[in-house]
Structures are given as structure tokens and as C-alpha cells.
Design an enzyme around this catalytic site. Structure first.
Site, PDB file in Angstrom:
ATOM      1  N   HIS A 192       0.597  -1.226  -0.467  1.00  0.00           N
ATOM      2  CA  HIS A 192      -0.009   0.141   0.301  1.00  0.00           C
ATOM      3  C   HIS A 192       0.403   0.941   0.144  1.00  0.00           C
ATOM      4  CE1 HIS A 192       0.187  -0.937   4.420  1.00  0.00           C
ATOM      5  NE2 HIS A 192       0.586   0.328   4.441  1.00  0.00           N
TER       6      HIS A 192
HETATM    7  P1  TYD Z   1      -1.601  -2.175   7.695  1.00  0.00           P
HETATM    8  O1  TYD Z   1      -1.832  -0.796   7.624  1.00  0.00           O
HETATM    9  O2  TYD Z   1      -3.020  -2.247   6.095  1.00  0.00           O
HETATM   10  O3  TYD Z   1      -0.659  -3.687   7.520  1.00  0.00           O
HETATM   11  P2  TYD Z   1      -0.064  -4.465   6.538  1.00  0.00           P
HETATM   12  O4  TYD Z   1       0.155  -3.008   4.583  1.00  0.00           O
HETATM   13  O5  TYD Z   1       1.002  -4.950   6.364  1.00  0.00           O
HETATM   14  O6  TYD Z   1      -1.063  -5.395   6.363  1.00  0.00           O
HETATM   15  O7  TYD Z   1      -2.814  -2.594   8.602  1.00  0.00           O
HETATM   16  C1  TYD Z   1      -3.416  -4.135   9.214  1.00  0.00           C
HETATM   17  C2  TYD Z   1      -4.656  -3.882  10.015  1.00  0.00           C
HETATM   18  O8  TYD Z   1      -3.728  -3.637  10.397  1.00  0.00           O
HETATM   19  C3  TYD Z   1      -5.373  -3.225   8.696  1.00  0.00           C
HETATM   20  O9  TYD Z   1      -7.044  -3.599   9.581  1.00  0.00           O
HETATM   21  C4  TYD Z   1      -5.844  -2.012   9.638  1.00  0.00           C
HETATM   22  C5  TYD Z   1      -4.981  -2.468  11.267  1.00  0.00           C
HETATM   23  N1  TYD Z   1      -4.368  -0.913  11.767  1.00  0.00           N
HETATM   24  C6  TYD Z   1      -4.618  -0.501  12.532  1.00  0.00           C
HETATM   25  O10 TYD Z   1      -6.378  -0.690  13.181  1.00  0.00           O
HETATM   26  N2  TYD Z   1      -3.801   0.406  13.509  1.00  0.00           N
HETATM   27  C7  TYD Z   1      -2.740   0.395  12.668  1.00  0.00           C
HETATM   28  O11 TYD Z   1      -1.476   1.766  13.591  1.00  0.00           O
HETATM   29  C8  TYD Z   1      -1.838   0.157  11.460  1.00  0.00           C
HETATM   30  C9  TYD Z   1      -0.581   0.288  10.963  1.00  0.00           C
HETATM   31  C10 TYD Z   1      -2.690  -1.251  10.957  1.00  0.00           C
END
Ligand code: TYD
Length: 140
Positions: free
Chosen positions: A55
Site C-alpha cells: 500500500h
Molecule cells: P496495514 O497497515 O494494512 O498493514 P499491512 O499492509 O502490513 O497488512 O494494517 C493491517 C490492519 O491493522 C488493518 O486492518 C488496519 C489495522 N491497523 C490499525 O488498526 N492501526 C494501525 O496503526 C495500523 C498500522 C494498522
């Protein structure tokens, strides 16, 4: 929107207080990294072969540190790409806004700590690569 270049993303060396009892590293808000810290999160217990990220963020600045173990961070500004390997806890990678990122090649026991310039906000994300590319190229 100002076009962000991958050249803004860089490895930053942090202070390291070496000591036979164990080393100590510290990060002070906006002194050692180019933004104010609003949030800290970390990835751990990452199964071998997993990929994280995939992302980009519209406005978020981040600083990524391998607190333990190692992993790769692939960055893409929509035109140019660069791969960074993080494997020392006194170095980190500054990732400016509008960078598509993929984290992979996690070693066993790797811990990835991320310092972020704002609270979690889903509307700051590009989760679709083509939408990111269009936005990144529009700002060129
Ligand atoms: P995401 O940033 O999409 O991580 P990756 O791309 O590595 O999978 O986050 C994964 C999930 O965690 C998403 O549902 C959002 C949640 N999240 C939070 O609730 N708070 C945060 O600070 C972060 C980074 C993610």
C-alpha cells in the site's frame, strides 16, 4: 500535491551508546527523524514467506526499524523503485508520503517497528496500485 521522489527515502543512522552490558539506541522526536511521532506500531511473529505492506499513504511519514532480525523494504514512487535491507537496530529507513511499499523476506524472529507521523487513518491509504500510480503521476 507535490510529487514525492524515492530519493527522499533514505537510511538514517541513529545514535548508539555502545556498552559491554548491551547497546542503547534512542530516537528523539523530529531530531533524528524528519517528522513528529504520533504513533508507534510493530510487526512480529511474521510467518516465513509472508509479505506485508502493499500500500501507499497519501500524507503519512514513516520511519521503519528492524528491532530484531531482518527484512527487505521495496519502495516505488510510481516511476522509480529501490530495495532496502534492514538488519541493524541503530539504522532505520525514512519513508516519505506517496511511496508504494512491500515488506518481505522476514527472518525468523524479525520485529519491524514503525514510527508514524499521524494516527491510523484508513482514508490515508492507497490499497490499489493502479489508483496510486494515477495519483503519483498526476502530481508529476
Ligand atoms: P496495514 O497497515 O494494512 O498493514 P499491512 O499492509 O502490513 O497488512 O494494517 C493491517 C490492519 O491493522 C488493518 O486492518 C488496519 C489495522 N491497523 C490499525 O488498526 N492501526 C494501525 O496503526 C495500523 C498500522 C494498522
Amino acid at each position: 500535491m507535490v510529487r514525492r521522489s524515492i530519493e527522499e527515502c533514505r537510511i538514517i543512522e541513529l545514535p548508539k551508546v555502545s556498552d559491554p552490558r548491551g547497546n542503547l539506541t534512542f530516537i528523539e522526536n523530529s531530531r533524528h527523524i524528519p517528522f513528529d511521532i504520533q504513533r508507534v506500531y510493530y510487526l512480529y511473529d511474521v510467518p516465513g514467506g509472508s509479505e506485508r505492506g502493499s500500500h501507499a499513504h497519501r500524507n503519512l511519514h514513516q520511519f521503519v526499524v528492524a528491532m530484531s532480525g531482518s527484512f527487505d523494504v521495496d519502495l516505488d514512487d510510481g516511476v522509480n523503485k529501490k530495495k532496502f535491507t534492514l538488519n541493524r537496530s541503530h539504522y532505520g529507513l525514512y519513508v516519505c508520503p506517496m511511496m508504494w511499499r512491500l515488506l518481505d523476506n522476514f527472518s525468523s524472529g524479525a520485529v519491524c517497528m514503525v514510527l508514524a507521523s499521524d494516527f491510523y487513518n484508513e482514508s490515508d491509504y492507497f490499497r490499489d496500485y493502479n489508483s496510486f500510480l494515477i495519483a503519483a503521476r498526476e502530481s508529476a
